[in-house]
Scaffold this motif. Structure first.
Motif, PDB file in Angstrom:
ATOM      1  N   GLY A  30      -3.489   3.306  -0.718  1.00 22.01           N
ATOM      2  CA  GLY A  30      -3.784   2.783   0.610  1.00 22.01           C
ATOM      3  C   GLY A  30      -4.460   1.429   0.604  1.00 22.01           C
ATOM      4  N   ARG A  31      -4.451   0.750  -0.529  1.00 22.15           N
ATOM      5  CA  ARG A  31      -5.049  -0.578  -0.653  1.00 22.15           C
ATOM      6  C   ARG A  31      -4.056  -1.468  -1.386  1.00 22.15           C
ATOM      7  NH1 ARG A  31      -7.927   1.970   2.202  1.00 22.15           N
ATOM      8  NH2 ARG A  31     -10.188   2.254   2.097  1.00 22.15           N
ATOM      9  N   MET A  32      -3.864  -2.687  -0.891  1.00 23.24           N
ATOM     10  CA  MET A  32      -2.923  -3.597  -1.539  1.00 23.24           C
ATOM     11  C   MET A  32      -3.268  -5.049  -1.216  1.00 23.24           C
ATOM     12  SD  MET A  32       1.167  -4.174  -0.901  1.00 23.24           S
ATOM     13  CE  MET A  32       2.010  -5.522  -1.737  1.00 23.24           C
ATOM     14  N   HIS A  33      -3.145  -5.913  -2.207  1.00 19.15           N
ATOM     15  CA  HIS A  33      -3.223  -7.351  -1.968  1.00 19.15           C
ATOM     16  C   HIS A  33      -1.852  -7.817  -1.495  1.00 19.15           C
ATOM     17  CE1 HIS A  33      -7.193  -8.790  -2.871  1.00 19.15           C
ATOM     18  NE2 HIS A  33      -7.250  -8.041  -3.961  1.00 19.15           N
ATOM     19  N   ALA A  34      -1.603  -7.646  -0.201  1.00 21.96           N
ATOM     20  CA  ALA A  34      -0.313  -7.999   0.393  1.00 21.96           C
ATOM     21  C   ALA A  34      -0.350  -9.349   1.094  1.00 21.96           C
ATOM     22  CB  ALA A  34       0.108  -6.916   1.385  1.00 21.96           C
ATOM     23  N   PRO A  74      -5.096  -2.511   4.111  1.00 23.38           N
ATOM     24  CA  PRO A  74      -4.889  -1.055   4.035  1.00 23.38           C
ATOM     25  C   PRO A  74      -3.401  -0.697   4.051  1.00 23.38           C
ATOM     26  CG  PRO A  74      -5.528  -1.646   6.254  1.00 23.38           C
ATOM     27  CD  PRO A  74      -5.599  -2.919   5.440  1.00 23.38           C
ATOM     28  N   ILE A  75      -2.717  -1.017   2.945  1.00 21.57           N
ATOM     29  CA  ILE A  75      -1.267  -0.827   2.808  1.00 21.57           C
ATOM     30  C   ILE A  75      -0.997  -0.118   1.484  1.00 21.57           C
ATOM     31  CG2 ILE A  75       0.927  -2.048   2.451  1.00 21.57           C
ATOM     32  CD1 ILE A  75      -0.053  -4.252   4.271  1.00 21.57           C
ATOM     33  N   ASN A  76      -0.013   0.774   1.467  1.00 22.45           N
ATOM     34  CA  ASN A  76       0.448   1.385   0.223  1.00 22.45           C
ATOM     35  C   ASN A  76       1.499   0.477  -0.415  1.00 22.45           C
ATOM     36  OD1 ASN A  76      -0.935   3.948  -0.153  1.00 22.45           O
ATOM     37  ND2 ASN A  76       0.082   4.590   1.739  1.00 22.45           N
ATOM     38  N   GLU A  77       1.251   0.017  -1.620  1.00 26.31           N
ATOM     39  CA  GLU A  77       2.124  -0.950  -2.281  1.00 26.31           C
ATOM     40  C   GLU A  77       3.423  -0.305  -2.757  1.00 26.31           C
ATOM     41  OE1 GLU A  77       2.004  -4.413  -5.759  1.00 26.31           O
ATOM     42  OE2 GLU A  77       0.168  -3.358  -5.158  1.00 26.31           O
ATOM     43  N   THR A  78       4.538  -1.037  -2.572  1.00 18.95           N
ATOM     44  CA  THR A  78       5.851  -0.583  -3.049  1.00 18.95           C
ATOM     45  C   THR A  78       6.541  -1.659  -3.887  1.00 18.95           C
ATOM     46  OG1 THR A  78       6.988  -1.362  -1.047  1.00 18.95           O
ATOM     47  CG2 THR A  78       6.153   0.910  -1.023  1.00 18.95           C
ATOM     48  N   SER A  79       5.781  -2.600  -4.433  1.00 21.04           N
ATOM     49  CA  SER A  79       6.369  -3.742  -5.133  1.00 21.04           C
ATOM     50  C   SER A  79       7.035  -3.354  -6.442  1.00 21.04           C
ATOM     51  CB  SER A  79       5.291  -4.792  -5.410  1.00 21.04           C
ATOM     52  OG  SER A  79       4.367  -4.303  -6.372  1.00 21.04           O
ATOM     53  N   GLY A  80       6.583  -2.274  -7.080  1.00 18.35           N
ATOM     54  CA  GLY A  80       7.113  -1.888  -8.372  1.00 18.35           C
ATOM     55  C   GLY A  80       6.576  -2.699  -9.534  1.00 18.35           C
ATOM     56  N   HIS A 125      -5.262  -7.791  -8.603  1.00 15.38           N
ATOM     57  CA  HIS A 125      -4.174  -7.178  -7.845  1.00 15.38           C
ATOM     58  C   HIS A 125      -4.141  -5.669  -8.049  1.00 15.38           C
ATOM     59  CE1 HIS A 125      -0.367  -7.321  -5.622  1.00 15.38           C
ATOM     60  NE2 HIS A 125      -0.032  -6.288  -6.387  1.00 15.38           N
ATOM     61  N   ALA A 126      -4.407  -5.226  -9.253  1.00 12.14           N
ATOM     62  CA  ALA A 126      -4.354  -3.793  -9.564  1.00 12.14           C
ATOM     63  C   ALA A 126      -5.534  -3.032  -8.997  1.00 12.14           C
ATOM     64  CB  ALA A 126      -4.284  -3.585 -11.069  1.00 12.14           C
ATOM     65  N   ASN A 127      -6.588  -3.760  -8.600  1.00 10.78           N
ATOM     66  CA  ASN A 127      -7.811  -3.100  -8.124  1.00 10.78           C
ATOM     67  C   ASN A 127      -8.253  -3.677  -6.776  1.00 10.78           C
ATOM     68  OD1 ASN A 127      -8.786  -1.379 -10.619  1.00 10.78           O
ATOM     69  ND2 ASN A 127      -8.084  -3.345 -11.438  1.00 10.78           N
ATOM     70  N   PRO A 128      -7.413  -3.556  -5.759  1.00 12.37           N
ATOM     71  CA  PRO A 128      -7.718  -4.181  -4.468  1.00 12.37           C
ATOM     72  C   PRO A 128      -8.827  -3.442  -3.714  1.00 12.37           C
ATOM     73  CG  PRO A 128      -5.752  -2.838  -4.281  1.00 12.37           C
ATOM     74  CD  PRO A 128      -6.136  -2.822  -5.737  1.00 12.37           C
ATOM     75  N   GLU A 129      -9.573  -4.227  -2.951  1.00 12.56           N
ATOM     76  CA  GLU A 129     -10.642  -3.667  -2.117  1.00 12.56           C
ATOM     77  C   GLU A 129     -10.551  -4.309  -0.732  1.00 12.56           C
ATOM     78  OE1 GLU A 129     -14.276  -3.014  -5.199  1.00 12.56           O
ATOM     79  OE2 GLU A 129     -13.533  -5.076  -5.017  1.00 12.56           O
ATOM     80  N   ILE A 130     -10.662  -3.509   0.307  1.00 10.66           N
ATOM     81  CA  ILE A 130     -10.566  -4.051   1.661  1.00 10.66           C
ATOM     82  C   ILE A 130     -11.911  -4.635   2.096  1.00 10.66           C
ATOM     83  CG2 ILE A 130      -8.652  -2.555   2.304  1.00 10.66           C
ATOM     84  CD1 ILE A 130     -10.637  -0.809   3.831  1.00 10.66           C
ATOM     85  N   ALA A 171       0.762  -3.107 -10.267  1.00 10.98           N
ATOM     86  CA  ALA A 171       0.631  -2.745  -8.852  1.00 10.98           C
ATOM     87  C   ALA A 171      -0.707  -2.052  -8.597  1.00 10.98           C
ATOM     88  CB  ALA A 171       1.777  -1.840  -8.432  1.00 10.98           C
ATOM     89  N   SER A 172      -1.045  -1.966  -7.331  1.00 10.20           N
ATOM     90  CA  SER A 172      -2.319  -1.384  -6.924  1.00 10.20           C
ATOM     91  C   SER A 172      -2.526   0.010  -7.488  1.00 10.20           C
ATOM     92  CB  SER A 172      -2.392  -1.318  -5.393  1.00 10.20           C
ATOM     93  OG  SER A 172      -3.531  -0.595  -4.975  1.00 10.20           O
ATOM     94  N   GLN A 173      -3.716   0.228  -8.027  1.00  6.38           N
ATOM     95  CA  GLN A 173      -4.120   1.543  -8.496  1.00  6.38           C
ATOM     96  C   GLN A 173      -4.958   2.286  -7.454  1.00  6.38           C
ATOM     97  OE1 GLN A 173      -6.115   1.046 -12.279  1.00  6.38           O
ATOM     98  NE2 GLN A 173      -4.479  -0.238 -13.113  1.00  6.38           N
TER      99      GLN A 173
END
Length: 391
Positions: free
Chosen positions: A98-102, A83-89, A22-27, A93-95
């Protein structure tokens, strides 16, 4: 039978894998780190074969059971992020900006790795289990890429199964829909070309922005006035781009979006009407309108009898009272459908805590479902390839 004890004992390890992914997402098609971790884990588990670089970043692991059966069952998980900026807190969270396991693909990968570890230790089955870790599910054609790379020729299977998480606030509620379970999808791009002018003298223009805006509204009449009332369909315009200055009437505008459908004839009708509307606007306003459709997802068709097998495996883990086989069709799409066009199988859903929807920057997958999903996958192999029943 609850969560398999061996998998439950590995819960902390599964959670660590999940948090790391989760912290290292790749598209899509960039899952180099993710696929490397998957391949390394499979080798560490003692898999008989591990194959990498299928459709660039896909991985397939081969595991043979104690028995000498010839049957082969496939299990598939997707690996890509969005390709999402994570706001989960979350503290994990994504490091990657512009990448997120959403959508939970980090959880899917972890659950399949959990099943892989357990089955590699026990090998309590006849025949062969084929573990498919797929890249680029999110509209980039990862399943088709693996198939084009000879997935089912190189690693043939008799059946194939997949699973998705659902943030519906119903932890450990397992659901499946028989038949047409998830919609097919086309993406569309529409280019409107008119004539630009000074914004103070719009009479000199053929305003592409005005026409593009009108098209967005007109497309919605297709569902209300052309579609049979009992046929489900969705038409969503998701992008409109035009203009570059306050004082310029733009010469061009672009529209993009998606249509979803459960019948090919419904897709065809929507596409025909969209083209006709665009042709009419082009004539009426004296401009050019180009329409392009890309067929991205097939309709996902669950085999009825194999859906029953998925239900039985899930019931072993969460209890029969927590499983349903009459879940309504879902208008989201899934490229596992491409695999089901070639090999029969089934694709179910597993509920978890939290109700922030998928593809939302605040989405959180509840890690409590990791051993549950892993156990369902493991039970599918043990049920479909039982010891003492070698074919």
């Amino acid at each position: 039978m609850p969560v398999l004890p061996e998998i439950d004992a590995a819960k902390s390890d599964l959670t660590a894998i999940f948090r790391d992914l989760h912290a290292n997402p790749e598209i899509g098609f960039e899952e180099v780190r993710t696929s490397g971790i998957v391949a390394e884990k499979l080798r560490d588990f003692g898999f008989d074969e591990v194959h990498e670089n299928i459709a660039r970043t896909g991985v397939v692991g081969i595991l043979r059971g104690k028995g000498a059966g010839n049957r082969r069952i496939g299990l598939r998980a997707d690996m890509d992020a969005l390709p999402i900026n994570e706001t989960s807190g979350l503290d994990y969270a994504s490091q990657n900006s512009g990448r997120m396991h959403a959508c939970g693909h980090d959880g899917h990968t972890t659950m399949l790795l959990g099943a892989a570890r357990y089955l590699a230790e026990s090998r309590n089955f006849d025949g062969t289990a084929v573990f498919i870790f797929q890249p680029a599910e999110e509209g980039l054609g990862g399943a088709r890429g693996m198939i084009a790379d000879g997935l089912f020729q190189r690693f043939p299977v008799d059946e194939v199964y997949g699973m998705h998480n659902q943030p519906n606030g119903q932890p450990n509620r397992a659901m499946i829909c028989k038949g047409a379970a998830m919609a097919g999808a086309s993406f569309f791009d529409i280019a409107v070309t008119g004539k630009g002018s000074h914004a103070a003298m719009p009479q000199q223009s053929r305003d592409a922005l005005v026409v593009a805006s009108a098209l967005v509204g007109q497309f919605q009449t297709i569902l209300g006035r052309n579609m049979p009332a009992l046929d489900q369909a969705v038409l969503s315009v998701t992008q409109i781009h035009a203009g570059s200055a306050y004082n310029v009437v733009p010469e061009t505008a672009q529209i993009a979006g998606t249509i979803r459908f459960f019948k090919p004839e419904v897709r065809d009708l929507m596409q025909i009407r969209m083209r006709e509307i665009c042709e009419g606007f082009a004539v009426a306003y004296g401009m050019r309108i180009d329409v392009t459709f890309n067929e991205i997802f097939d309709v996902l068709l669950n085999d009825d009898s194999l859906a029953d097998e998925w239900v039985a495996a899930a019931a072993d883990v969460v209890g029969a009272d927590n499983v349903t086989d009459d879940s309504p069709p879902f208008t989201g799409s899934e490229d596992f459908a491409d695999m089901l066009q070639i090999v029969p199988g089934a694709y179910g859903n597993l509920g978890h805590a939290g109700t922030v929807p998928l593809h939302n920057p605040g989405f959180v997958l509840d890690p409590e479902i990791l051993p549950v999903g892993a156990s369902i996958y493991a039970r599918l192999i043990e049920r479909r390839l039982p010891l003492g029943n070698a074919a």
